[in-house]
Design a protein around this motif. Structure first.
Motif, PDB file in Angstrom:
ATOM      1  N   GLN A  72     -13.943  50.681  23.357  1.00 52.83           N
ATOM      2  CA  GLN A  72     -14.689  49.629  22.678  1.00 52.83           C
ATOM      3  C   GLN A  72     -14.398  49.624  21.176  1.00 52.83           C
ATOM      4  OE1 GLN A  72     -16.607  47.199  23.898  1.00 52.83           O
ATOM      5  NE2 GLN A  72     -16.045  47.843  25.983  1.00 52.83           N
ATOM      6  N   LYS A  73     -14.360  50.845  20.599  1.00 52.66           N
ATOM      7  CA  LYS A  73     -14.031  50.925  19.170  1.00 52.66           C
ATOM      8  C   LYS A  73     -12.630  50.396  18.905  1.00 52.66           C
ATOM      9  CE  LYS A  73     -17.017  54.810  17.985  1.00 52.66           C
ATOM     10  NZ  LYS A  73     -17.063  56.227  17.525  1.00 52.66           N
ATOM     11  N   LEU A  74     -11.688  50.798  19.772  1.00 55.35           N
ATOM     12  CA  LEU A  74     -10.323  50.320  19.611  1.00 55.35           C
ATOM     13  C   LEU A  74     -10.238  48.805  19.791  1.00 55.35           C
ATOM     14  CD1 LEU A  74      -7.367  51.145  19.168  1.00 55.35           C
ATOM     15  CD2 LEU A  74      -7.153  51.446  21.635  1.00 55.35           C
ATOM     16  N   LEU A  75     -11.041  48.285  20.778  1.00 58.68           N
ATOM     17  CA  LEU A  75     -11.037  46.840  21.002  1.00 58.68           C
ATOM     18  C   LEU A  75     -11.618  46.099  19.817  1.00 58.68           C
ATOM     19  CD1 LEU A  75     -10.554  44.510  22.988  1.00 58.68           C
ATOM     20  CD2 LEU A  75     -12.838  44.915  23.902  1.00 58.68           C
ATOM     21  N   ARG A  76     -12.728  46.640  19.248  1.00 56.77           N
ATOM     22  CA  ARG A  76     -13.308  45.987  18.066  1.00 56.77           C
ATOM     23  C   ARG A  76     -12.358  46.056  16.879  1.00 56.77           C
ATOM     24  NH1 ARG A  76     -19.125  48.638  18.445  1.00 56.77           N
ATOM     25  NH2 ARG A  76     -17.701  50.366  18.333  1.00 56.77           N
ATOM     26  N   THR A  77     -11.720  47.236  16.725  1.00 50.74           N
ATOM     27  CA  THR A  77     -10.746  47.354  15.623  1.00 50.74           C
ATOM     28  C   THR A  77      -9.590  46.384  15.806  1.00 50.74           C
ATOM     29  OG1 THR A  77     -11.325  49.696  15.466  1.00 50.74           O
ATOM     30  CG2 THR A  77      -9.323  49.000  14.371  1.00 50.74           C
ATOM     31  N   TRP A  78      -9.126  46.302  17.102  1.00 49.50           N
ATOM     32  CA  TRP A  78      -8.026  45.371  17.376  1.00 49.50           C
ATOM     33  C   TRP A  78      -8.444  43.915  17.137  1.00 49.50           C
ATOM     34  CZ3 TRP A  78      -3.029  45.113  17.950  1.00 49.50           C
ATOM     35  CH2 TRP A  78      -2.433  44.042  18.606  1.00 49.50           C
ATOM     36  N   GLN A  79      -9.690  43.572  17.559  1.00 53.46           N
ATOM     37  CA  GLN A  79     -10.175  42.212  17.322  1.00 53.46           C
ATOM     38  C   GLN A  79     -10.305  41.930  15.830  1.00 53.46           C
ATOM     39  OE1 GLN A  79     -13.777  41.929  19.515  1.00 53.46           O
ATOM     40  NE2 GLN A  79     -12.759  41.745  21.539  1.00 53.46           N
ATOM     41  N   ARG A  80     -10.874  42.922  15.104  1.00 59.27           N
ATOM     42  CA  ARG A  80     -10.985  42.730  13.656  1.00 59.27           C
ATOM     43  C   ARG A  80      -9.616  42.587  12.992  1.00 59.27           C
ATOM     44  NH1 ARG A  80     -15.681  47.162  12.057  1.00 59.27           N
ATOM     45  NH2 ARG A  80     -17.406  46.111  13.199  1.00 59.27           N
ATOM     46  N   TRP A  81      -8.690  43.423  13.494  1.00 57.84           N
ATOM     47  CA  TRP A  81      -7.333  43.335  12.908  1.00 57.84           C
ATOM     48  C   TRP A  81      -6.681  41.988  13.220  1.00 57.84           C
ATOM     49  CZ3 TRP A  81      -2.305  43.094  14.931  1.00 57.84           C
ATOM     50  CH2 TRP A  81      -1.283  43.316  14.027  1.00 57.84           C
ATOM     51  N   LEU A  82      -6.911  41.504  14.473  1.00 55.49           N
ATOM     52  CA  LEU A  82      -6.378  40.179  14.807  1.00 55.49           C
ATOM     53  C   LEU A  82      -7.018  39.085  13.946  1.00 55.49           C
ATOM     54  CD1 LEU A  82      -6.221  40.373  18.706  1.00 55.49           C
ATOM     55  CD2 LEU A  82      -4.298  40.405  17.119  1.00 55.49           C
ATOM     56  N   VAL A  83      -8.375  39.232  13.745  1.00 63.34           N
ATOM     57  CA  VAL A  83      -9.057  38.247  12.872  1.00 63.34           C
ATOM     58  C   VAL A  83      -8.523  38.323  11.458  1.00 63.34           C
ATOM     59  CG1 VAL A  83     -11.296  37.629  11.869  1.00 63.34           C
ATOM     60  CG2 VAL A  83     -11.132  38.144  14.319  1.00 63.34           C
ATOM     61  N   TYR A  84      -8.350  39.594  11.025  1.00 65.36           N
ATOM     62  CA  TYR A  84      -7.818  39.769   9.667  1.00 65.36           C
ATOM     63  C   TYR A  84      -6.418  39.188   9.539  1.00 65.36           C
ATOM     64  CZ  TYR A  84      -5.889  42.182   5.597  1.00 65.36           C
ATOM     65  OH  TYR A  84      -5.263  42.458   4.430  1.00 65.36           O
ATOM     66  N   VAL A  85      -5.581  39.441  10.551  1.00 64.05           N
ATOM     67  CA  VAL A  85      -4.214  38.887  10.509  1.00 64.05           C
ATOM     68  C   VAL A  85      -4.246  37.368  10.539  1.00 64.05           C
ATOM     69  CG1 VAL A  85      -2.058  38.720  11.811  1.00 64.05           C
ATOM     70  CG2 VAL A  85      -3.141  40.941  11.466  1.00 64.05           C
ATOM     71  N   ASP A  86      -5.153  36.845  11.430  1.00 64.52           N
ATOM     72  CA  ASP A  86      -5.261  35.382  11.500  1.00 64.52           C
ATOM     73  C   ASP A  86      -5.739  34.806  10.176  1.00 64.52           C
ATOM     74  OD1 ASP A  86      -5.270  32.860  12.421  1.00 64.52           O
ATOM     75  OD2 ASP A  86      -7.017  33.082  13.734  1.00 64.52           O
ATOM     76  N   VAL A  87      -6.775  35.468   9.580  1.00 64.46           N
ATOM     77  CA  VAL A  87      -7.304  34.995   8.298  1.00 64.46           C
ATOM     78  C   VAL A  87      -6.245  35.103   7.217  1.00 64.46           C
ATOM     79  CG1 VAL A  87      -9.011  35.487   6.490  1.00 64.46           C
ATOM     80  CG2 VAL A  87      -9.700  35.452   8.887  1.00 64.46           C
ATOM     81  N   ARG A  88      -5.505  36.233   7.278  1.00 66.66           N
ATOM     82  CA  ARG A  88      -4.459  36.409   6.259  1.00 66.66           C
ATOM     83  C   ARG A  88      -3.365  35.362   6.413  1.00 66.66           C
ATOM     84  NH1 ARG A  88      -1.538  42.200   4.907  1.00 66.66           N
ATOM     85  NH2 ARG A  88      -0.486  41.492   2.977  1.00 66.66           N
ATOM     86  N   ARG A  89      -2.983  35.087   7.657  1.00 67.60           N
ATOM     87  CA  ARG A  89      -1.980  34.049   7.869  1.00 67.60           C
ATOM     88  C   ARG A  89      -2.498  32.691   7.392  1.00 67.60           C
ATOM     89  NH1 ARG A  89       0.169  35.527  13.989  1.00 67.60           N
ATOM     90  NH2 ARG A  89       1.356  37.408  13.378  1.00 67.60           N
ATOM     91  N   THR A  90      -3.797  32.499   7.728  1.00 72.40           N
ATOM     92  CA  THR A  90      -4.395  31.229   7.281  1.00 72.40           C
ATOM     93  C   THR A  90      -4.411  31.137   5.757  1.00 72.40           C
ATOM     94  OG1 THR A  90      -5.749  31.245   9.275  1.00 72.40           O
ATOM     95  CG2 THR A  90      -6.401  29.758   7.528  1.00 72.40           C
ATOM     96  N   LYS A  91      -4.817  32.269   5.167  1.00 66.65           N
ATOM     97  CA  LYS A  91      -4.835  32.302   3.705  1.00 66.65           C
ATOM     98  C   LYS A  91      -3.457  32.057   3.124  1.00 66.65           C
ATOM     99  CE  LYS A  91      -8.822  35.307   2.917  1.00 66.65           C
ATOM    100  NZ  LYS A  91      -9.244  36.629   2.378  1.00 66.65           N
ATOM    101  N   HIS A  92      -2.464  32.764   3.701  1.00 64.67           N
ATOM    102  CA  HIS A  92      -1.102  32.567   3.198  1.00 64.67           C
ATOM    103  C   HIS A  92      -0.668  31.109   3.353  1.00 64.67           C
ATOM    104  CE1 HIS A  92       0.030  36.556   1.980  1.00 64.67           C
ATOM    105  NE2 HIS A  92      -0.433  37.073   3.149  1.00 64.67           N
ATOM    106  N   GLY A  93      -1.039  30.569   4.542  1.00 62.70           N
ATOM    107  CA  GLY A  93      -0.662  29.144   4.731  1.00 62.70           C
ATOM    108  C   GLY A  93      -1.360  28.237   3.758  1.00 62.70           C
ATOM    109  N   MET A  94      -2.697  28.512   3.602  1.00 57.34           N
ATOM    110  CA  MET A  94      -3.457  27.686   2.686  1.00 57.34           C
ATOM    111  C   MET A  94      -2.997  27.867   1.246  1.00 57.34           C
ATOM    112  SD  MET A  94      -7.222  28.107   4.374  1.00 57.34           S
ATOM    113  CE  MET A  94      -8.009  27.029   3.186  1.00 57.34           C
ATOM    114  N   GLN A  95      -2.680  29.114   0.898  1.00 57.96           N
ATOM    115  CA  GLN A  95      -2.164  29.343  -0.449  1.00 57.96           C
ATOM    116  C   GLN A  95      -0.836  28.633  -0.676  1.00 57.96           C
ATOM    117  OE1 GLN A  95      -1.939  33.524  -1.086  1.00 57.96           O
ATOM    118  NE2 GLN A  95      -4.195  33.786  -1.315  1.00 57.96           N
TER     119      GLN A  95
END
Length: 285
Positions: A72-95
């Motif tokens: 569960q911890k690994l899944l939450r970390t993986w989900q957070r990392w995916l969200v972070y990557v998605d947000v970062r990609r979004t940010k990079h795109g938006m930037q």
């Protein structure tokens, strides 16, 4: 002497039988103690094996819980990392879009407004993500508490069941021991009654044998006295017969002597006649 030897043999057999019964009781008591020790060892081994299985089950469940928590911890970390990557990609795109737009329009006001809205959106998204994480953690905590309550209830039920089985085994063992002791007392009472009956029977047999021996001895004594009287009478009869034979023999001897005397007298008379006739014949010749 035969009666004395028989009594010695009976006493020896009684002593041997008593020793044999004592040895048999000792063997039965030893076998009962061995059976009780074996039962205790078996019961202890069963309890120890049940405890080991329970401990192993607990360890397996704890391992499963730890592995589930890690997953569960690994899944939450993986989900957070995916969200972070998605947000970062979004940010990079938006930037990149913002830079392109800035480069194209160079309108700072619209850029400021966009940045403010973007910041609001990022903040709202972060708040939503934090709320979702809090909700998931509360759900996991509630599920963990429910699982722990169910696990403790199952453990208490198993413990109560084990105590009930142990109490039932103790009651059965106590009942078996009481039944076995009652059987031993009944057997001892029967054995005592049997020994008393055997002693009474032996005393009756001894009295009967003694009376038979006394009657036989009295009969033999009477037969012996009768035989002695008969032998005396036979001796008297034999003596009387011998005396009668001797008298008859004496009479026969006397008759024979008389017959011989008569024969000699007749022979002499015959010789005298012959001599007379001889003399007459000679004179006539």
């Amino acid at each position: 002497r035969s009666f004395y030897d028989q009594k010695i043999v009976q006493k020896s057999f009684g002593e041997w039988k008593k020793q044999h019964s004592v040895g048999r009781e000792r063997e039965l008591s030893l076998r009962a103690a061995s059976h009780y020790r074996h039962f205790l060892c078996n019961w202890t081994f069963q309890a120890w094996r049940t405890y080991v299985w329970q401990q192993q089950g607990k360890r397996n469940k704890y391992r499963l819980a730890e592995s589930h928590a890690k997953r569960q911890k690994l899944l939450r970390t993986w989900q957070r990392w995916l969200v972070y990557v998605d947000v970062r990609r979004t940010k990079h795109g938006m930037q990149s879009v913002a830079l392109a737009f800035r480069e194209r329009s160079c309108l700072r006001v619209w850029w400021a407004m966009w940045r403010r809205r973007h910041y609001q959106r990022c903040t709202g998204r972060k708040i939503n993500i934090i709320a979702l994480q809090y909700w998931a953690q509360s759900l996991q905590l509630r599920a963990w508490l429910q699982w722990r309550e169910l696990y403790l209830y199952n453990q208490n039920a198993k413990r109560m069941e084990t105590k009930a089985v142990t109490h039932h085994q103790h009651r059965e063992l106590k009942r078996c021991m009481q039944a076995w002791l009652g059987y031993l007392n009944l057997r001892r009472a029967k054995k005592l009654q049997k020994e008393l009956a055997q002693q009474h029977h032996q005393s009756r047999i001894v009295r009967r044998c003694f009376s038979d021996w006394w009657l036989s001895w009295e009969c033999r004594r009477r037969v012996r006295a009768h035989q002695e009287d008969t032998e005396r009478l036979a001796a008297r009869i034999a003596l009387w017969r011998a005396l009668a034979h001797w008298k008859h023999y004496v009479v026969l001897c006397e008759e024979e002597v008389q017959q011989r005397a008569l024969t000699e007298k007749h022979y002499r008379h015959h010789l005298l006649v012959l001599q007379k006739f001889w003399n007459c014949w000679k004179s006539q010749l």
